[in-house]
Design an enzyme around this catalytic site. Structure first.
Site, PDB file in Angstrom:
ATOM      1  CG  ASP A 179       6.603  -1.240  -0.152  1.00  0.00           C
ATOM      2  OD1 ASP A 179       6.879  -0.044  -0.052  1.00  0.00           O
ATOM      3  OD2 ASP A 179       5.563  -1.746   0.302  1.00  0.00           O
ATOM      4  N   GLY A 192       5.392  -3.509   4.397  1.00  0.00           N
ATOM      5  CA  GLY A 192       6.015  -4.099   3.213  1.00  0.00           C
ATOM      6  C   GLY A 192       6.161  -5.605   3.272  1.00  0.00           C
ATOM      7  CB  SER A 202       6.754 -13.241   7.980  1.00  0.00           C
ATOM      8  OG  SER A 202       7.021 -11.881   8.084  1.00  0.00           O
TER       9      SER A 202
HETATM   10  O1  PMV Z   1       1.278  -0.584   2.840  1.00  0.00           O
HETATM   11  P1  PMV Z   1       2.379  -1.048   1.976  1.00  0.00           P
HETATM   12  O2  PMV Z   1       3.525  -1.594   2.714  1.00  0.00           O
HETATM   13  O3  PMV Z   1       1.873  -1.996   0.935  1.00  0.00           O
HETATM   14  O4  PMV Z   1       2.987   0.235   1.225  1.00  0.00           O
HETATM   15  C1  PMV Z   1       2.414   0.780   0.096  1.00  0.00           C
HETATM   16  C2  PMV Z   1       3.050   2.074  -0.302  1.00  0.00           C
HETATM   17  C3  PMV Z   1       2.227   2.837  -1.353  1.00  0.00           C
HETATM   18  O5  PMV Z   1       2.956   4.034  -1.635  1.00  0.00           O
HETATM   19  C4  PMV Z   1       0.859   3.204  -0.834  1.00  0.00           C
HETATM   20  C5  PMV Z   1       2.079   2.037  -2.634  1.00  0.00           C
HETATM   21  C6  PMV Z   1       3.358   1.897  -3.431  1.00  0.00           C
HETATM   22  O6  PMV Z   1       3.359   1.005  -4.278  1.00  0.00           O
HETATM   23  O7  PMV Z   1       4.317   2.665  -3.250  1.00  0.00           O
END
Ligand code: PMV
Length: 403
Positions: free
Chosen positions: A186, A141, A132
């Site tokens: 995501d 994400g 990655s």
């Molecule tokens: O930090 P990340 O990329 O895992 O984003 C999570 C986003 C949240 O809103 C906190 C959780 C979700 O499932 O939407």
């Protein structure tokens, strides 16, 4: 499809609506074309399944005999996206028996094995190598990109008619294995690319931001955090103070809706967007998901008159986004973030391709040699992002026929 082949999925940035999205509120997210996860699927002769995930240093081989002892999730469970708890328990046992203990490793292994059991339970003699160019666990994400790349690859191996809806459905199951109760934003944006207005359980709206190319600087604080823990902390707060937290989540919903309206208009007006970034950060802070490192970036961007900053993703460290309203002091901003605080800054454009595939028909011997070399090297040394990009990055100058 027979190996070798490649799948890829992009990272994402949440502009507005992280955390509130989990409660069925609107969120705006966009893919980040140049920060991608690449999965290379190859054949082996060992009647086993091998995972090489060098970015998180997870290397493991399971004999097919140990995998075949675990039952596949029941058909009804496979239809409605829920996790079959009995199967999950047996997979967790296998992970423990395999001496996989680091939480990053157990989550990745669980996601992989659950999708494997759902989609290709009788296959073996395969190696899955993943690299990655997006920072891991940073709020961009990366886990969703991993789930999307795996879902796409396993659907190919299962010879299923793939479409983005199906890829997203299984990527969501993968995200559930990693995060427990994700909103689904995501995996959706990583599957489809571009920018979307998202609300759990409803059809996502694709947003055309071409009239409003936002200038954004991402800063990676390198402070590690867990999305699962942060989401569950917010849940606790919500359960203790529902009457106080509900209006906060409702405000976040209104912010995302207002922003999507402004961003899709013909005449760009960034001032209201800047106010919304500020307000959203304040609300996220009130939910307890900000961090000292995030506060430093917010303060510096204000002092240098760059524009407002908010956390993006789950918070607790991870990444921030700064809306660049005035670039006069941008260089100084970036230098201070890097030299004084040790953060990384990432300048990138939002939007672009979602998940992509290079099929085995399109890979010739020469290219396979190059891929074998790059992915093999990734096992022992961290391969430079420029080297990965030069061979794998999709786009106008792409070396591989991504479709
Ligand atoms: O930090 P990340 O990329 O895992 O984003 C999570 C986003 C949240 O809103 C906190 C959780 C979700 O499932 O939407």
């Amino acid at each position: 499809m027979q190996p070798p082949f490649l799948t890829s999925a992009p990272a994402k940035v949440i502009l507005f609506g992280e955390h509130s999205a989990v409660y069925g509120k609107h969120a705006i997210a966009a893919s980040i074309h140049s920060l991608r996860t690449y999965l290379y699927v190859t054949s082996t002769a060992d009647n086993a399944i091998t995972l090489n995930f060098p970015d998180i240093k997870l290397y493991h081989t399971w004999e097919s005999s140990s995998l075949s002892k675990i039952p596949s999730p029941s058909a009804s469970i496979k239809i409605d996206d829920t996790i079959d708890q009995q199967v999950a328990e047996q997979i967790q046992n296998l992970i423990r028996e395999s001496n996989i203990v680091d939480p990053l490793h157990t989550n990745a292994a669980f996601c992989f094995l659950y999708l494997y059991k759902c989609l290709i339970p009788n296959t073996s003699s395969l190696k899955f190598t993943m690299v990655s160019t997006s920072p891991i666990g940073a709020g961009l994400g990366s886990s969703a990109a991993v789930s999307v790349a795996l879902s796409y690859a396993m659907l190919q191996l299962a010879n299923q008619q793939t479409n983005k809806k199906l890829i997203n459905k299984w990527a969501f199951v993968g995200e559930k294995c990693i995060h427990g109760n994700p909103s689904g934003v995501d995996n959706l944006v990583s599957t489809h690319g571009g920018a979307i207005l998202y609300k759990k359980g409803t059809e996502a709206k694709l947003l055309d931001l071409s009239n409003n190319p936002l200038e954004i600087l991402l800063t990676y604080t390198k402070v590690p955090r867990s999305t699962k823990t942060l989401v569950s902390n917010v849940r606790q707060l919500y359960e203790i103070y529902p009457d106080i937290i509900t209006p906060v989540l409702d405000s976040m919903d209104s912010i995302a809706c207002k922003a999507s309206h402004i961003l899709t208009q013909n005449e760009p007006d960034f001032q209201p967007i800047a106010s919304l970034v500020d307000i959203n950060q304040g609300l996220l802070q009130s939910l307890g998901v900000s961090h000292e490192a995030i506060a430093k970036i917010c303060l510096l961007s204000e002092q240098l008159h760059i524009g407002p900053t908010k956390l993006t993703g789950a918070g607790g460290g991870g990444c921030t986004l700064t809306l660049i309203q005035d670039s006069t002091n941008l260089q100084k901003f970036k230098e201070t973030l890097t030299n004084t605080y040790g953060f990384d800054t990432i300048e990138t454009q939002l939007g672009g391709d979602g998940c992509l595939l290079v099929s085995n028909d399109d890979l010739n011997g020469g290219v396979i040699k190059q891929l074998d070399k790059l992915f093999e090297e990734s096992k022992s040394n961290k391969v430079d992002r420029d080297i990965i990009d030069s061979l794998l990055l999709p786009g106008p100058n792409q070396k591989l026929p991504w479709k």
